[in-house]
Design an enzyme around this catalytic site. Structure first.
Site, PDB file in Angstrom:
ATOM      1  N   ASP A  85     -19.327  -1.573 -10.254  1.00  0.00           N
ATOM      2  CA  ASP A  85     -20.460  -1.533 -11.175  1.00  0.00           C
ATOM      3  C   ASP A  85     -20.464  -0.275 -12.033  1.00  0.00           C
ATOM      4  O   ASP A  85     -21.157  -0.206 -13.055  1.00  0.00           O
ATOM      5  CB  ASP A  85     -21.787  -1.647 -10.418  1.00  0.00           C
ATOM      6  CG  ASP A  85     -21.987  -0.597  -9.323  1.00  0.00           C
ATOM      7  OD1 ASP A  85     -21.140   0.318  -9.195  1.00  0.00           O
ATOM      8  OD2 ASP A  85     -22.993  -0.704  -8.580  1.00  0.00           O
ATOM      9  N   ALA A 124     -14.086   5.059 -16.258  1.00  0.00           N
ATOM     10  CA  ALA A 124     -13.372   4.689 -17.488  1.00  0.00           C
ATOM     11  C   ALA A 124     -12.032   4.050 -17.175  1.00  0.00           C
ATOM     12  O   ALA A 124     -11.615   3.086 -17.837  1.00  0.00           O
ATOM     13  CB  ALA A 124     -13.182   5.932 -18.365  1.00  0.00           C
ATOM     14  N   TYR A 140     -13.063   8.223 -13.537  1.00  0.00           N
ATOM     15  CA  TYR A 140     -12.785   7.104 -12.636  1.00  0.00           C
ATOM     16  C   TYR A 140     -13.306   5.805 -13.219  1.00  0.00           C
ATOM     17  O   TYR A 140     -12.580   4.800 -13.320  1.00  0.00           O
ATOM     18  CB  TYR A 140     -13.419   7.343 -11.264  1.00  0.00           C
ATOM     19  CG  TYR A 140     -13.655   6.069 -10.492  1.00  0.00           C
ATOM     20  CD1 TYR A 140     -12.584   5.263 -10.111  1.00  0.00           C
ATOM     21  CD2 TYR A 140     -14.950   5.645 -10.176  1.00  0.00           C
ATOM     22  CE1 TYR A 140     -12.800   4.069  -9.423  1.00  0.00           C
ATOM     23  CE2 TYR A 140     -15.165   4.462  -9.495  1.00  0.00           C
ATOM     24  CZ  TYR A 140     -14.091   3.682  -9.119  1.00  0.00           C
ATOM     25  OH  TYR A 140     -14.302   2.500  -8.445  1.00  0.00           O
ATOM     26  N   LYS A 177     -11.297   2.342 -14.507  1.00  0.00           N
ATOM     27  CA  LYS A 177     -11.550   0.991 -13.999  1.00  0.00           C
ATOM     28  C   LYS A 177     -11.964   0.056 -15.127  1.00  0.00           C
ATOM     29  O   LYS A 177     -11.555  -1.112 -15.155  1.00  0.00           O
ATOM     30  CB  LYS A 177     -12.626   1.030 -12.913  1.00  0.00           C
ATOM     31  CG  LYS A 177     -12.166   1.621 -11.597  1.00  0.00           C
ATOM     32  CD  LYS A 177     -11.006   0.856 -10.962  1.00  0.00           C
ATOM     33  CE  LYS A 177     -11.425  -0.513 -10.467  1.00  0.00           C
ATOM     34  NZ  LYS A 177     -10.307  -1.212  -9.779  1.00  0.00           N
ATOM     35  N   ASP A 198       0.843  -1.191   0.000  1.00  0.00           N
ATOM     36  CA  ASP A 198       0.000   0.000   0.000  1.00  0.00           C
ATOM     37  C   ASP A 198       0.878   1.241   0.000  1.00  0.00           C
ATOM     38  O   ASP A 198       1.865   1.308   0.735  1.00  0.00           O
ATOM     39  CB  ASP A 198      -0.920   0.006   1.225  1.00  0.00           C
ATOM     40  CG  ASP A 198      -2.122   0.927   1.042  1.00  0.00           C
ATOM     41  OD1 ASP A 198      -1.916   2.140   0.892  1.00  0.00           O
ATOM     42  OD2 ASP A 198      -3.262   0.421   1.064  1.00  0.00           O
TER      43      ASP A 198
END
Length: 358
Positions: A128, A153, A151, A155, A37
Site C-alpha cells: 500500500d 518508489a 522503497y 515498488k 531466494d
C-alpha cells in the site's frame, strides 16, 4: 500447478510456501514449488525448515537479477509468485541503490523470462505504500500512485513495469497491494517483532515522533489466503487490495504490545520522526471481497497475542538474528559507514539506531 516463488525464505514468502505445502491452502494438493531466494539478511533458511524434505518442494539459492539463472529455472513452471524485494523503508532512506536494483531491475529480469517461456500467470506482490499517504478515506485500485520513500518508489516502479508487460506483451500479470503484515517468522527489524523482542529482553523501544501515524494491520495467514485467491481467480491485468481491517496509530499499537508483554510506558522512548514519514495508509478491499470472496479471518487481538506467544517461545529463532544485526552495525560503524537505520546497533540501543519500520 508448478510454481516458482521468489523470496520464499522471507517472512511472507515462507508463510505462503508453508501454507501451500501443508495443505491448509485451497486446492493445493498438486502444487509443486521451487523457491528462489538470495538468502540476504532477511531471508532465513529456518523459515522453510518444516517443508525442506517435502517431495513437492525444491530450493534454488540465487538472485532474481541473475538473468542466466532465472532463464535456466523458469521452464516447466506454470506461475511465478514474486515476493523477492528489498522492503525496509529506513534502509532505503540510507541508500536507495539496492532497492532500485532488486525491486525494479530484478522484476524486469523475471518478467522477461516469463514472457519468453510463455508463463501462465505472474503474481506480483506489492504494498500500500506505493500510494503515499491518505488523510481520510481509503485508496481504491485506481487511485494514483504517489510514493514518498525510495522503497515505495521502487515498488511503484515494479508494479507499473509488471502491468506494462500485460498491456504490451499480453503476459498474464496480476498485482496485489497489501497493508502492514504481522505474524510469526517476521524479521525483527519491523515494528511488531522489533518491539516484542526488545520488550522481552528488557530493552526500551523507540516510537517515532508523536506516534500518531496510522497503519492497517493484516495477519500474514490472511495475506496468504488473499494471494491464493488472486493467483487462481484474479483477472489478468488487474490490481487487488488485501487488507486486514484494523487501523491503529503507532501509539495504540505500542500500548497493545506493552500490555501483551506485561510492560509499561517507561519502556518507550520517543525518537525523531523519519524523513518523509507517511501519516496514514488505508486500503479499500471491496474489489477482492466482491470478485474473489476475500475477507480477513484472524482478529487482531487474537493474532497479536499468538504472535507475541510465538516470539516468546522461539527465542532460538530470533536471538541469533539480532546478534548478527548488531555485529553488522558494529562492523559498519568501525568501517566508517552509517549503520542500517533499522538494525539495532547494540542490544541496549534506544535511539535512532533502533528505529522501527512503519
Amino acid at each position: 500447478m508448478r510454481m516458482l516463488v521468489t523470496g520464499g525464505a522471507g517472512f511472507i514468502g515462507s508463510a505462503f510456501v508453508r501454507s501451500l505445502l501443508s495443505g491448509t491452502g485451497a486446492g493445493t494438493g498438486d502444487t509443486r514449488i521451487t523457491v528462489l531466494d538470495k538468502l540476504t539478511y532477511a531471508g532465513v533458511p529456518e523459515n522453510l525448515a518444516e517443508v525442506a524434505g517435502h517431495p513437492r518442494y525444491s530450493f534454488v539459492h540465487g538472485d532474481i537479477r541473475d538473468a542466466g539463472l532465472v532463464r535456466e529455472i523458469m521452464p516447466g513452471h506454470d506461475a511465478v509468485v514474486h515476493f523477492a524485494a528489498e522492503t525496509h523503508v529506513d534502509r532505503s532512506i540510507d541508500g536507495a541503490a539496492p532497492f532500485v536494483s532488486t525491486n525494479v531491475l530484478g522484476t524486469q529480469v523475471l518478467l522477461d523470462a516469463a514472457r519468453e517461456q510463455g508463463l501462465g500467470r505472474f503474481l506480483h506482490v506489492s504494498t500500500d505504500e506505493v500510494y503515499g499517504s491518505i488523510p481520510a478515506g481509503s485508496w481504491t485500485e485506481t487511485s494514483p500512485l504517489a510514493p514518498n520513500s525510495p522503497y515505495a518508489a521502487s515498488k511503484a516502479g515494479s508494479d507499473l513495469l509488471a502491468l506494462s508487460y500485460h498491456r504490451t506483451h499480453g503476459l498474464d500479470v496480476v498485482v496485489t497491494r497489501c497493508s502492514n503484515n504481522y505474524g510469526p517468522h517476521q524479521f525483527p527489524e519491523k515494528v511488531v517483532p522489533l518491539f516484542i523482542t526488545r520488550l522481552l529482553e528488557g530493552v526500551k523501544v523507540p516510537l517515532y515522533g508523536d506516534g500518531r501515524h496510522v497503519r492497517d494491520w493484516l495477519h500474514v495467514s490472511d495475506h496468504c489466503r488473499g494471494l491464493e485467491l488472486v493467483l487462481r481467480h484474479g483477472r489478468a491485468g488487474e490490481v487487488y487490495h488485501i487488507g486486514g481491517g484494523t487501523e491503529l496509530t503507532n501509539e495504540q499499537l505500542t500500548g497493545l504490545l506493552l500490555a501483551a508483554t506485561g510492560t509499561g510506558w517507561d519502556r518507550v522512548e520517543h525518537v525523531p520522526d523519519r524523513k518523509g514519514h507517511d501519516l496514514r495508509y488505508s486500503l479499500d478491499c471491496g474489489k477482492a471481497a466482491t470478485e474473489l470472496g476475500y475477507a480477513p479471518r484472524v482478529g487482531f487481538e487474537r493474532g497479536l497475542a499468538d504472535t507475541v506467544d510465538w516470539y516468546r517461545e522461539h527465542r532460538a529463532w530470533w536471538e541469533p538474528l539480532r546478534r548478527r544485526a548488531a555485529e553488522r552495525a558494529t562492523a559498519s560503524a568501525a568501517g566508517g559507514a552509517t549503520a542500517p537505520a533499522a538494525a539495532p546497533a547494540a542490544e541496549g540501543a534506544t535511539g535512532p539506531a533502533a528505529k522501527p519500520a512503519t
